[in-house]
Design an enzyme around this catalytic site. Structure first.
Site, PDB file in Angstrom:
ATOM      1  N   GLN A  89       0.716  -1.104   0.018  1.00  0.00           N
ATOM      2  CA  GLN A  89       0.140   0.041   0.028  1.00  0.00           C
ATOM      3  C   GLN A  89       0.726   1.253  -0.007  1.00  0.00           C
ATOM      4  OE1 GLN A  89      -3.225  -0.257  -0.791  1.00  0.00           O
ATOM      5  NE2 GLN A  89      -2.509  -2.546  -0.920  1.00  0.00           N
ATOM      6  N   GLU A 149      -8.477   2.599   6.877  1.00  0.00           N
ATOM      7  CA  GLU A 149      -9.072   2.214   5.694  1.00  0.00           C
ATOM      8  C   GLU A 149      -8.782   0.555   5.727  1.00  0.00           C
ATOM      9  OE1 GLU A 149      -7.100   2.834   2.061  1.00  0.00           O
ATOM     10  OE2 GLU A 149      -8.774   2.337   0.893  1.00  0.00           O
ATOM     11  N   HIS A 150      -7.703   0.074   5.851  1.00  0.00           N
ATOM     12  CA  HIS A 150      -7.491  -1.466   5.881  1.00  0.00           C
ATOM     13  C   HIS A 150      -6.920  -1.727   7.337  1.00  0.00           C
ATOM     14  CE1 HIS A 150      -6.280  -0.123   1.604  1.00  0.00           C
ATOM     15  NE2 HIS A 150      -7.756  -0.829   1.442  1.00  0.00           N
ATOM     16  N   ASP A 197      -7.557  -5.812  -3.019  1.00  0.00           N
ATOM     17  CA  ASP A 197      -7.751  -4.765  -4.065  1.00  0.00           C
ATOM     18  C   ASP A 197      -8.211  -5.388  -5.401  1.00  0.00           C
ATOM     19  OD1 ASP A 197      -6.704  -2.908  -2.375  1.00  0.00           O
ATOM     20  OD2 ASP A 197      -4.659  -3.095  -3.096  1.00  0.00           O
ATOM     21  N   HIS A 213       1.214   3.467  -3.124  1.00  0.00           N
ATOM     22  CA  HIS A 213       0.114   4.267  -3.462  1.00  0.00           C
ATOM     23  C   HIS A 213       0.588   5.724  -3.251  1.00  0.00           C
ATOM     24  CE1 HIS A 213      -2.776   1.706  -5.006  1.00  0.00           C
ATOM     25  NE2 HIS A 213      -2.700   0.877  -3.844  1.00  0.00           N
ATOM     26  N   HIS A 241     -49.349  22.600  11.913  1.00  0.00           N
ATOM     27  CA  HIS A 241     -49.151  21.477  11.779  1.00  0.00           C
ATOM     28  C   HIS A 241     -50.160  20.472  12.716  1.00  0.00           C
ATOM     29  CE1 HIS A 241     -45.070  22.527  10.584  1.00  0.00           C
ATOM     30  NE2 HIS A 241     -44.624  21.257  10.725  1.00  0.00           N
TER      31      HIS A 241
END
Ligand SMILES: NC(=O)c1ccc[n+]([C@@H]2O[C@H](COP(=O)([O-])OP(=O)(O)OC[C@H]3O[C@@H](n4cnc5c(N)ncnc54)[C@H](O)[C@@H]3O)[C@@H](O)[C@H]2O)c1
Ligand SMILES: N[C@H](CO)Cc1c[nH]c[nH+]1
Ligand SMILES: [Zn+2]
Length: 445
Positions: free
Chosen positions: A265, A334-335, A368, A268, A427
């Protein structure tokens, strides 16, 4: 290697999307492009305002300035889409990924309900969104898999119009595998535009690109900031930005695989690798592995991964697995990769993460591509309140209220009470008028 422990680890793992540090490399690129040190948000605001104002011309200008090519036609032609070709093995992999992601989302309960009971009818109608834009990152690497992992859940939801935006390569084209994947998915509207200008075009619409009801898909800081800023003009599913992986490992973990998962990762753009372990020995062994594996990577991958490892990696020594899990939940990665002796025993204590990857054979890199669940997951701590891309992101829920007169008699007075407590007399009368026939005006019987 700086090892964080106790309160300093908690501080380092506490974050919010709005305060994420901007990598120096990103700030330097802004300075060289704009001639001044703007924040990414200022850059995105400029781009969005321009696209809103000047439409296609602005999209072309920004693409030329930021991606180095000036696209004449923004839409990929039907001929180019039909002609795209890739090696048979890659084509088969694209098909496998599509079928596994589809099979996964077809299992997601995504229907509504309409209960006709003693109260009358109450329920939820579920309708697919009409037109969705899928952003496919392509600055550093053409993320073929992201098209599949975003568009398939939208298709399972029944969205009739799905359009794709992805940045052009230096030759002005789109990677053929993205085009083949689009073709396999039956998508014909593909645009060569990326970054904030793509998000602006999808949100506001231009002469060439009709606006969409929702934009989904991940991207770099510029893309996610743009998504956040256009929210309201259009919908967004979440803020899936620069990727991050927290590996939680004990002394049973193989340092080679821990390092490999962190590095996978780290390659990235802007990624944040985090290692939390109960074993100091493992931390040291992983560091040595990381150095060796980094050197063995080819360029440019080595450079991308080194940037993440040297400037953003966090290494934490936890006193126990309980503390390690607390820290993981605090960080809301995220992971979350569990590389421990008995990873399944930890699952019940996982509270916040985009996805959990359990054990040595379920590495995140598999997720992924071909495991099944979408790899488009919340980042920057937003997993505290957001979820991975899924079928519900592409549906509206419409509440249905169809109570009968008897129920109205029973619950109406409480409604009128609450209305008067809120000072909302009209109302209250709208409710009581149905029961008494008196709506307060006295003009008709
Ligand atoms: N969270 C997830 O689910 C998930 C999934 C896949 C990818 N990602 C992330 O997506 C990102 C992909 O990033 P990428 O850059 O490779 O591709 P990208 O397509 O997201 O961004 C490229 C675009 O950014 C714009 N841009 C680049 N530098 C700029 C600058 N200085 N000013 C204004 N605009 C600029 C350009 O228009 C370019 O086309 C990575 O950070 C990756 O981690 C996240
Ligand atoms: N790990 C990225 C964010 O979840 C997604 C991806 C696509 N291709 C490779 N990786
Ligand atoms: Zn990845």
């Amino acid at each position: 290697m700086q090892v964080l422990e106790g309160p300093s680890a908690r501080r380092a793992l506490t974050r919010s999307f709005n305060d994420l540090p901007v990598p120096e490399s990103v700030l330097a690129r802004i300075e060289s492009t704009f001639g001044e040190r703007l924040t990414p948000q200022q850059v995105v605001e400029r781009i969005l305002a321009d696209v809103r104002e000047r439409g296609d011309d602005a999209v072309r200008d920004w693409t030329e300035r930021l991606d180095g090519v000036r696209p004449d036609a923004l839409r990929i032609s039907a001929q180019d889409l039909a002609a795209a070709h890739i090696e048979p093995e890659l084509h088969a992999a694209v098909r496998l990924a599509i079928s596994r992601v589809r099979a996964f989302y077809e299992q997601q309960p995504a229907h509504g309900f309409l209960n006709h009971g003693p109260d009358g009818a109450l329920g939820q109608l579920v309708r697919p969104l009409g037109r969705v834009g899928v952003y496919v990152p392509g600055g550093l690497a053409p993320l073929i898999s992201t098209l599949i992992h975003t568009a398939v859940p939208a298709q399972v939801a029944g969205v009739p119009e799905i359009v794709v935006a992805t940045p052009p390569g230096k030759d002005g084209g789109i990677h053929p595998a993205i085009l083949v994947a689009a073709r396999e998915l039956g998508l014909s509207e593909v645009y060569r535009v990326g970054g904030a200008q793509a998000i602006g075009a999808l949100a506001y619409g231009t002469a060439s690109i009709a606006g969409v009801d929702k934009i989904a898909g991940p991207g770099n800081l510029f893309v996610v900031i743009a998504k956040r800023l256009v929210y309201g003009v259009t919908g967004i599913e979440s803020l899936p930005g620069p990727t991050e992986t927290l590996v939680l490992a004990d002394d049973s973990a193989d340092p080679r695989f821990v390092a490999a998962d962190l590095l996978a990762q780290a390659e990235h753009l802007g990624a944040e690798p985090v290692l939390v372990s109960t074993s100091r020995g493992l931390l040291v062994a992983v560091q040595a592995e990381l150095n060796g594996q980094l050197e063995a990577l080819p360029e440019p991958n080595r450079g991308w991964a080194r940037d993440s490892v040297t400037s953003r990696m966090k290494v934490v020594l936890a006193a126990s697995l309980d503390e390690a899990l607390d820290l993981a939940n605090l960080y809301a990665p995220e992971h979350l990769c569990l590389l421990t002796r008995d990873p399944w025993s930890l699952l019940g204590r996982v509270q916040r993460a985009g996805g959990v990857f359990i054990g040595e054979d379920s590495m995140e890199a598999l997720g992924d591509y071909v495991a099944g669940p979408s790899h488009v997951m919340p980042t920057g701590g937003t997993a505290r309140f957001a979820s991975p891309v899924n079928v519900r992101d592409f549906q509206n829920i419409i509440s249905v209220v169809g109570v009968n007169r008897e129920t109205l008699r029973r619950i109406g007075p409480a409604g009128a009470q609450l209305a008067r407590a809120e000072g909302l007399e009209a109302h209250a009368r709208a409710i009581e008028g149905r029961l008494t026939g008196d709506t307060g005006g006295g003009t008709t019987d």
